[in-house]
Design an enzyme around this catalytic site. Structure first.
Site, PDB file in Angstrom:
ATOM      1  N   TYR A 162       0.836  -1.210   0.000  1.00 50.87           N
ATOM      2  CA  TYR A 162       0.000   0.000   0.000  1.00 50.87           C
ATOM      3  C   TYR A 162       0.871   1.259   0.000  1.00 50.87           C
ATOM      4  CZ  TYR A 162      -3.279   3.451   1.994  1.00 50.87           C
ATOM      5  OH  TYR A 162      -4.042   4.562   2.252  1.00 50.87           O
TER       6      TYR A 162
ATOM      7  N   LYS B 200       1.002   4.120  -2.882  1.00 52.60           N
ATOM      8  CA  LYS B 200       0.627   5.498  -2.574  1.00 52.60           C
ATOM      9  C   LYS B 200       1.769   6.470  -2.846  1.00 52.60           C
ATOM     10  CE  LYS B 200      -3.673   5.036  -1.373  1.00 52.60           C
ATOM     11  NZ  LYS B 200      -4.714   5.550  -2.299  1.00 52.60           N
TER      12      LYS B 200
END
Length: 200
Positions: A170, A174
């Protein structure tokens, strides 16, 4: 009259959480909203049309305009159809809010290839693919002599800027979205498209 009166805006991942809040507030401000959500759980499992339609129903009950969309944002053809849905429904597209994503949390030393690939796919590829079809629409309008004023809002994260233990997939996606935003802004300004990212 709200600050988005009459604008057509796609919000991805709008069935719950931050995306839902975006969709409801944009509609309150007068936007016509494509409420996109694949309807998956927090880990990306069990797709359902319910979350997107629930938000649409809430917007309509409050006097706003919205339609549901259940596209997989990282699927090239489904994302293209979602952009086309906005244009076919309301004649235009003014903004895109990229928010869709899910989590497969695990320490990097234990993470599987599938856990890495699925999270990077929905976050990073999902941001690219949806915006890629939106810019095609806006660039074609510019080439036809129109003046375009459009917006893309990407969703990065504090995890992407500073890291987050147990969320390497993640966090990496991001961080890449933050850089993608800089790249899009540099390339798309000439077409009247302002690109920003938020990092909640």
């Amino acid at each position: 009259m709200g600050i988005c009166e009459g604008q057509v805006i796609i919000v991805t991942g709008a069935g719950r959480g931050l995306g839902r809040a975006h969709a409801i507030e944009l509609a309150r401000q007068g936007a016509r909203v494509i409420v996109n959500d694949l309807g998956v759980a927090r880990d990306g499992s069990t797709a359902s049309e319910g979350p997107a339609q629930n938000v649409v129903d809430e917007i309509i009950a409050s006097g706003g305009e919205a339609v549901a969309n259940n596209a997989d944002v990282a699927d090239w053809n489904q994302a293209a159809a979602m952009v086309r849905q906005a244009i076919d429904t309301w004649g235009n597209l003014d903004a895109l809010v990229c928010n869709a994503g899910f989590l497969r949390d695990r320490m990097l030393a234990s993470m599987s290839e599938e856990e890495w690939d699925t999270v990077v796919r929905v976050h990073l590829k999902g941001h690219f693919v949806t915006a890629r079809h939106a810019i095609t629409h806006w660039r074609n309008r510019v080439k036809q002599g129109e003046e375009v004023t459009a917006r893309v809002i990407n969703t990065s994260s504090g995890a992407g800027l500073m890291g987050s233990i147990g969320q390497g997939n993640y966090a990496a996606a991001k961080a890449a979205i933050a850089q993608l935003t800089i790249q899009q802004a540099s390339e798309w300004e000439r077409y009247g498209v302002l690109v920003n990212a938020i990092a909640p």
